[in-house]
Design an enzyme around this catalytic site. Structure first.
Site, short mmCIF file in Angstrom:
data_model
loop_
_atom_site.label_atom_id
_atom_site.label_comp_id
_atom_site.label_asym_id
_atom_site.label_seq_id
_atom_site.Cartn_x
_atom_site.Cartn_y
_atom_site.Cartn_z
N GLN A 1 30.62 16.80 46.52
CA GLN A 1 28.91 15.97 45.02
C GLN A 1 30.28 15.92 43.90
O GLN A 1 31.00 17.46 43.35
CB GLN A 1 28.71 17.44 45.03
CG GLN A 1 28.20 17.42 43.64
CD GLN A 1 27.05 15.93 43.49
OE1 GLN A 1 26.42 15.94 44.25
NE2 GLN A 1 27.16 15.96 42.36
N GLN B 1 29.50 13.94 40.18
CA GLN B 1 28.99 14.36 39.41
C GLN B 1 29.01 15.76 38.17
O GLN B 1 28.48 17.06 39.93
CB GLN B 1 27.83 13.98 39.44
CG GLN B 1 27.47 13.37 37.73
CD GLN B 1 25.80 13.05 38.07
OE1 GLN B 1 24.99 13.27 38.75
NE2 GLN B 1 25.28 12.63 36.86
N MET C 1 21.43 13.48 44.71
CA MET C 1 22.63 12.90 43.74
C MET C 1 22.65 11.37 44.88
O MET C 1 23.06 10.61 45.65
CB MET C 1 23.79 13.48 44.01
CG MET C 1 25.18 12.53 44.02
SD MET C 1 25.36 13.10 42.13
CE MET C 1 25.51 11.77 41.59
N HIS D 1 13.28 8.28 42.41
CA HIS D 1 14.48 9.37 41.33
C HIS D 1 15.78 8.40 41.13
O HIS D 1 16.55 7.55 40.73
CB HIS D 1 14.29 10.34 41.06
CG HIS D 1 15.03 11.17 40.62
ND1 HIS D 1 14.85 11.25 38.61
CD2 HIS D 1 17.10 11.54 40.45
CE1 HIS D 1 15.59 11.39 37.35
NE2 HIS D 1 16.91 11.72 38.50
N TYR E 1 16.14 14.95 31.47
CA TYR E 1 15.37 14.24 31.82
C TYR E 1 13.87 14.19 30.93
O TYR E 1 13.34 13.10 31.24
CB TYR E 1 14.81 15.15 33.27
CG TYR E 1 16.06 15.40 34.51
CD1 TYR E 1 17.25 15.75 33.95
CD2 TYR E 1 15.87 13.88 35.25
CE1 TYR E 1 18.14 16.27 34.95
CE2 TYR E 1 17.17 14.80 36.06
CZ TYR E 1 18.69 15.75 35.81
OH TYR E 1 19.50 15.16 36.92
N ARG F 1 20.02 25.33 46.71
CA ARG F 1 19.52 24.51 46.56
C ARG F 1 19.50 24.88 44.55
O ARG F 1 18.74 26.25 44.95
CB ARG F 1 18.39 23.44 46.68
CG ARG F 1 17.42 22.85 45.34
CD ARG F 1 16.73 21.84 45.82
NE ARG F 1 15.81 20.97 44.79
CZ ARG F 1 15.15 20.49 45.31
NH1 ARG F 1 14.23 20.48 45.69
NH2 ARG F 1 14.57 19.53 43.59
N LYS G 1 18.26 24.46 41.49
CA LYS G 1 17.05 24.57 41.45
C LYS G 1 15.86 25.67 41.70
O LYS G 1 15.02 26.00 41.16
CB LYS G 1 16.09 23.58 41.35
CG LYS G 1 14.70 23.88 40.87
CD LYS G 1 13.89 21.30 41.01
CE LYS G 1 13.06 21.90 41.30
NZ LYS G 1 11.87 21.07 41.70
N1 BES Z 1 22.48 12.55 39.09
C1 BES Z 1 21.72 14.10 39.23
C2 BES Z 1 21.92 14.86 40.09
C3 BES Z 1 23.18 15.58 38.90
C4 BES Z 1 22.75 15.51 37.49
C5 BES Z 1 25.03 16.47 39.41
C6 BES Z 1 24.27 16.28 36.76
C7 BES Z 1 25.76 16.77 38.34
C8 BES Z 1 25.60 16.81 37.56
C9 BES Z 1 20.34 13.40 40.22
O1 BES Z 1 20.15 11.73 40.47
C10 BES Z 1 19.02 14.13 39.41
O2 BES Z 1 19.05 13.96 38.78
N2 BES Z 1 18.79 15.14 40.98
C11 BES Z 1 17.81 16.26 40.90
C12 BES Z 1 16.67 15.52 41.42
C13 BES Z 1 15.02 14.82 40.18
C14 BES Z 1 14.52 14.14 41.30
C15 BES Z 1 15.05 15.13 38.92
C16 BES Z 1 17.43 17.62 41.51
O3 BES Z 1 18.96 17.06 41.77
O4 BES Z 1 17.23 18.41 41.18
ZN ZN Z 2 18.78 11.58 38.30
#
Ligand code: BES
Ligand code: ZN
Length: 612
Positions: free
Chosen positions: A147, A149, A278, A303, A391, A562, A564
């Site tokens: 990973q 980013q 990602m 997304h 976002y 995860r 979140k």
């Molecule tokens: N690019 C992001 C994930 C990310 C952001 C990784 C910043 C590291 C640093 C990815 O596109 C993303 O936004 N994922 C979201 C899901 C989305 C449907 C909102 C996530 O992982 O929750």
């Molecule tokens: Zn994203």
């Protein structure tokens, strides 16, 4: 000899200053204004026993100013040797600076074309997660995924780790023969008996999109241009869940122009993947927690696919401009959802997200500088900027622009923007100028205060409202339940995941144990496998100390990494002494199974470092 000493002193001086970052990117030590990477050839061996990648990165460079030093980012890498056009050359690593790592300075001449760095990764390389077989669905083979980013690419590849630098790449990866290797590049969909995989990425990409996964994987094709990879035990479910992918690609291309990356595939990872998804080019990495069995959580694919335009094609110049990646993508995601599933469905998702944004701003405080779209993350980990603001505030700003000029003009503008900046990076100021030059009339400029949206904290008063009749049904049902009306099971017929989520969020924070018992027994919440509903339910249970759910809670926290999902659960547990004690006990077992990104967040919540 004298020359050698002189050179070392020079290099020491160049790199030893505290966080001497690039003038164009506060999170990189590199010097792309002087010399820039154009191509990367990666050659790595994947060693599961030692949990180590080893080999070399050969960088093709363009020296613009005749500088004698190529500055790269690296963190926790063991550098063995550096060569400039085949001859060994001097290198120096600066003292590491927290999340940023070290500046790796390599001596070059104005004529140097190729720099080769031999290295291996060290245990704890933060981009890498090495999974034991028990952490996979199959339980037999180990698994590795990366990973990169935001600034973790430097923990597995010495590069100019800045989103403003793009390069093409090719790679040779040697993995154990029974496992398949995949990258964010052209991929073979079959197993190679010798374990050697070759990859090619002909379009220039920033380093944060470098990705590798190795595991026991199978492929299911939807059509000639897209499909899904997953472990054998997961492949059928994954194939069913994401069957709308071809339609999503069609809708997206119709909206904002051709898909420029050849294939689009999705890789379903084991549950410790710290993110939902990602957008690694050509190969989105996704959490298995979106496989709900009813295709209700696939907006995540919309997304990540949308990032093929906003992010991967047109890239935020620095992490301060992160909203240009995520705000545009979240807006685009909604448009794809609307096209495929209709406006009521898209509005339902939009409304839920907008409510969450309002909560986030309330929590952060509406004068908090981190509630601005354009962030100031200098000296901080760019991970601090990953909030709903980029976002959702980003999306609402774009929705307001759409409403102000009308969808027709807006869509033409956006398509042109993606073409104009294709394969380039964009700063917030550049976008603002493009907007003023190519979209807004003088009258419209007076109507939408662009600067307020971008540079000021909080949510502006002209934020569009979203109405969702579907969600009103859930609110009514929640109110009925609270006021003691008899629950009619007919009410829940045809409800989606999102209705249930909104239903639970519409209940008061404090519920009686008998109310929770009723929800548990009659709606079966404690047995639900859908990760979104499960997480929302468990939050309700923690807030009300509903003990019968704690076994479920413990299982969820140990099985899923995860961020979140696990972050709000630990946060709420940490709010009471008994909850915190429970959280620490569970975390002790769960922590080794989490990715470093998730670990870092939970360590902070529980004060883990201080006590361990
Ligand atoms: N690019 C992001 C994930 C990310 C952001 C990784 C910043 C590291 C640093 C990815 O596109 C993303 O936004 N994922 C979201 C899901 C989305 C449907 C909102 C996530 O992982 O929750
Ligand atoms: Zn994203």
């Amino acid at each position: 000899m004298r020359i050698t000493v002189f050179l070392s002193v020079l290099l020491l001086f160049a790199c030893n200053m505290h966080m001497q970052t690039s003038p164009s990117d506060p999170h990189s030590f590199s010097n792309p204004q002087e010399v820039v990477i154009r191509h990367l050839s990666l050659n790595l061996n994947v060693d599961f026993n030692e949990k180590k990648l080893s080999g070399y990165a050969e960088l093709t460079i363009e020296n613009k100013t005749g500088t004698k030093e190529l500055k790269l980012d690296s963190r926790n890498l063991q550098i063995e040797k550096a060569e400039a056009d085949g001859k060994e050359t001097r290198f120096h690593l600066s003292e590491p600076v927290s999340a940023f790592g070290s500046c790796l300075s390599v001596s070059i001449t104005p004529q140097t074309k190729k720099v080769k760095v031999y290295y291996h990764t060290l245990p704890g390389a933060e981009a890498l997660q090495w999974l034991n077989p028990e952490q996979t669905a199959g339980g037999i083979h180990p698994f590795l995924f990366t990973q990169s980013q935001a600034i973790l690419a430097r923990t597995w590849i010495p590069v100019q780790d800045s989103p403003g630098v793009r390069f093409t790449y090719d790679a040779n990866i040697t993995s154990p023969p029974s496992l398949m290797a995949l990258m964010s590049a052209e991929n073979d969909t079959t197993l190679h008996a010798d374990g050697v995989y070759h990859f090619n990425m002909p379009q220039p990409v920033p380093s944060y999109l470098m990705a590798l996964a190795v595991g026991d994987l199978r492929f299911h094709a939807y059509d000639h241009r897209c499909g899904v990879f997953a472990e054998p035990a997961m492949i059928d479910n994954a194939a069913y869940e994401f069957a709308d992918m071809p339609a999503m690609i069609d809708s997206a291309s119709l909206l904002y122009g051709d898909y420029r990356w050849g294939r689009y595939d999705v890789l379903v990872l084991p549950p410790s993947f710290p993110f939902g998804g990602m957008e690694n080019p050509r190969l989105t990495f996704a959490t298995p927690t979106v496989i709900a069995g009813d295709r209700s959580l696939t907006s995540l694919i919309a997304h990540e696919l949308a990032h093929s335009w906003s992010g991967n094609l047109v890239t935020n110049a620095t992490w301060n401009d992160f909203w240009l990646n995520e705000g545009f993508t979240t807006y685009f995601e909604m448009r794809i959802m609307e096209k495929i599933y209709g406006k009521p469905y898209a509005d339902m998702l939009s409304k839920i997200s907008l409510e969450e944004l309002k909560h986030t701003i309330e929590d952060m405080g509406d004068t908090n500088p981190d509630t601005r779209l354009f962030l100031d993350l200098k000296g901080r980990n760019p991970d601090d900027g990953v909030t709903d603001i980029a976002y959702e505030k980003g999306r609402m700003f774009l929705t307001l622009l759409e409403q102000t000029v009308g969808r027709m003009r807006w869509d033409v503008f956006l398509k042109n923007y993606f073409n104009e900046y294709a394969f380039k990076s964009v700063t917030t100021a550049q976008f603002e100028k493009y907007l003023n030059d190519h979209l807004l009339t003088d009258d419209e400029k007076k109507k939408v205060i662009v600067a307020q949206w971008i540079y000021r904290p909080g949510l502006p008063d002209d934020c569009p409202e979203i109405v969702s009749d579907e969600l009103l049904k859930a609110e009514t049902a929640a109110n009925d339940f609270v006021s003691g009306k008899e629950v009619n099971h007919e009410t829940f017929k045809g409800w989606t995941t999102h209705h249930f989520l909104h239903y639970m969020r519409s209940l008061p924070e404090k519920l009686s144990l008998s109310q929770l018992y009723f929800l548990d027994k009659n709606l079966g919440f404690n047995a639900v496998q859908n990760a979104e509903i499960r997480c929302q339910w468990l939050q309700l249970c923690i807030k009300n100390d509903y003990r019968p759910a704690y076994g479920n809670l413990e299982n969820f926290l140990t099985a899923v990494g995860r961020r979140k999902f696990v972050r709000p659960l630990y946060k709420q547990l940490a709010a009471t002494p008994a909850g915190k004690e429970f959280a620490l006990k569970v975390y002790e077992t769960a922590r080794p199974g989490y990715h470093s990104v998730t670990r870092k967040s939970i360590d902070e919540i529980l004060g883990w470092e201080q006590t361990h």
